[in-house]
Design a protein around this motif. Structure first.
Motif, PDB file in Angstrom:
ATOM      1  N   TYR A 199       1.301   1.450   9.620  1.00  0.00           N
ATOM      2  CA  TYR A 199       0.549   2.008   8.495  1.00  0.00           C
ATOM      3  C   TYR A 199      -0.955   1.930   8.761  1.00  0.00           C
ATOM      4  N   GLN A 200      -1.400   0.789   9.263  1.00  0.00           N
ATOM      5  CA  GLN A 200      -2.831   0.604   9.523  1.00  0.00           C
ATOM      6  C   GLN A 200      -3.333   1.556  10.599  1.00  0.00           C
ATOM      7  N   MET A 257      -4.918  -4.076   2.140  1.00  0.00           N
ATOM      8  CA  MET A 257      -3.829  -3.570   1.307  1.00  0.00           C
ATOM      9  C   MET A 257      -4.410  -3.095  -0.027  1.00  0.00           C
ATOM     10  N   THR A 287       4.077   0.413   2.757  1.00  0.00           N
ATOM     11  CA  THR A 287       4.174  -0.789   3.576  1.00  0.00           C
ATOM     12  C   THR A 287       3.878  -1.989   2.698  1.00  0.00           C
ATOM     13  N   SER A 288       4.400  -3.132   3.071  1.00  0.00           N
ATOM     14  CA  SER A 288       4.187  -4.339   2.269  1.00  0.00           C
ATOM     15  C   SER A 288       4.343  -5.574   3.129  1.00  0.00           C
ATOM     16  N   THR A 289       3.862  -6.688   2.611  1.00  0.00           N
ATOM     17  CA  THR A 289       4.121  -7.970   3.251  1.00  0.00           C
ATOM     18  C   THR A 289       5.597  -8.318   3.031  1.00  0.00           C
ATOM     19  N   GLN A 315       6.316  -0.267   8.936  1.00  0.00           N
ATOM     20  CA  GLN A 315       5.737  -1.591   9.193  1.00  0.00           C
ATOM     21  C   GLN A 315       4.217  -1.552   8.997  1.00  0.00           C
ATOM     22  N   MET A 316       3.637  -2.686   8.638  1.00  0.00           N
ATOM     23  CA  MET A 316       2.226  -2.731   8.258  1.00  0.00           C
ATOM     24  C   MET A 316       1.296  -2.264   9.380  1.00  0.00           C
ATOM     25  N   SER A 321       0.846  -1.193   0.000  1.00  0.00           N
ATOM     26  CA  SER A 321       0.000   0.000   0.000  1.00  0.00           C
ATOM     27  C   SER A 321       0.875   1.234   0.000  1.00  0.00           C
TER      28      SER A 321
END
Length: 343
Positions: free
Chosen positions: A174-175, A183, A109-111, A170-171, A89
């Motif tokens: 971001y959330q 995402m 951010t990403s997996t 980090q995800m 995202s």
């Protein structure tokens, strides 16, 4: 060829004027092309540096990246079936440094993936342009929508999105900032990407057009570049047409003594090539020099591939323009041309 060269030496002023115009047009074309490539990198280097593959957006997003939300079940299944895939995202935002100075960034951010920077909670990795603004490794940054703090862990080169430096976080962080769990996109590297229900696939080039302002910006600049190329072709056609009108009597004499029409065309082509090559050599040298002396903040990026491609296009367009102007030579009757030249 000797006749063509003698004519060029005799009429230096005329050919110098044409060469100067072609030089200015080609130099301006190279500069604008360099700016277009530079703005392209500044706008989407994060995406352009990814390998060839397929991007996936929500079907209901109307091919607009910012509106996309990937269903969690679709994301889990896709990542399980494709080990190289990653979900990511991107959103525009800002960070505040220790002096409470605000810096615009594009949060990414990403997996877990080798394609994007992986960071832990509370860590942040930034594009190196922010280092030039005074931020250093170990600095603590804040965001008004984030309850914690970010510690700068490092910098990366050429990671821009929408003309803003990228900030990898980090995800979960971001959330918290954007209050969203889904995402925005999935990326699967490789040419043989699968078809996934519920999402729409895009190639790298197609995905770039889904970025707001990218396609409009590039289309405007590329239109200017190709318009200048067309102008150069028209200049060749007009110049040689006027030259041919003035030399009807000469062409009549040359035809009368047995010179073929093809040889006259070769004379025009030779003059066109000499003028174009000299003008292009000067414009290439100056445009490459401009990339060195250009202001630091100017997004200028002119590759040799682009230079050679545009040079080839200029030669082709010049050849076409000169050839079109020479069609009147075929119609010249020796006796009539000689009589017309004597009037």
């Amino acid at each position: 060829m000797k006749i063509a060269w003698k004519e060029m030496k005799k009429s230096k002023a005329k050919f110098l004027i044409l060469g100067s115009i072609i030089f200015l047009v080609s130099f301006l074309t190279f500069i604008i092309s360099g700016l277009a490539n530079g703005l392209s990198q500044d706008n989407a280097a994060l995406i352009k540096d990814l390998p060839a593959g397929q991007f996936y957006l929500d079907e209901d997003a109307n091919q607009t990246y910012n509106l996309s939300k990937i269903d969690e079940d679709v994301q889990k299944k896709t990542l399980a079936d494709n080990p190289d895939a990653t979900a990511f995202s991107i959103q525009m935002g800002f960070v505040n440094d220790a002096e409470d100075k605000q810096h615009s960034v594009a949060f990414v951010t990403s997996t877990d993936s080798d394609l994007f920077q992986n960071v832990r909670e509370g860590e942040i990795i930034l594009d190196r342009t922010l280092e030039d603004e005074g931020i250093k490794v170990g600095d603590v940054l804040t965001n008004n929508q984030f309850s914690g703090e970010f510690v700068v862990k490092g910098f990366v080169d050429q990671q821009k999105y929408s003309h803003a430096p990228v900030a990898f976080i980090q995800m979960k962080n971001y959330q918290e900032i954007y209050r969203v769990m889904e995402m925005q996109a999935i990326f699967i590297p490789g040419k043989d990407a699968p078809t996934i229900s519920g999402v729409e696939s895009f190639s790298n080039k197609e995905f770039l057009n889904a970025i707001p302002s990218y396609s409009a910006e590039q289309m405007s600049l590329n239109m200017i570049v190709w318009f200048l190329v067309i102008i150069s072709g028209m200049l060749f056609a007009i110049f040689f047409y006027m030259m041919n009108v003035q030399k009807i009597g000469l062409y009549g004499i040359l035809k009368a003594i047995g010179m073929k029409t093809l040889s006259l065309f070769r004379m025009i082509w030779y003059q066109m090539i000499v003028i174009t090559v000299v003008a292009l050599a000067l414009s290439i040298a100056l445009s490459q020099g401009f990339s060195i002396v250009a202001p630091e903040g100017m997004p200028f990026h002119l590759t040799l591939d682009t230079v050679f491609m545009l040079s080839g296009v200029f030669l082709v367009v010049g050849f076409i323009g000169a050839t079109i102007s020479g069609f009147q030579i075929k119609k010249i009757e020796p006796l009539q041309a000689i009589q017309q030249g004597e009037m």
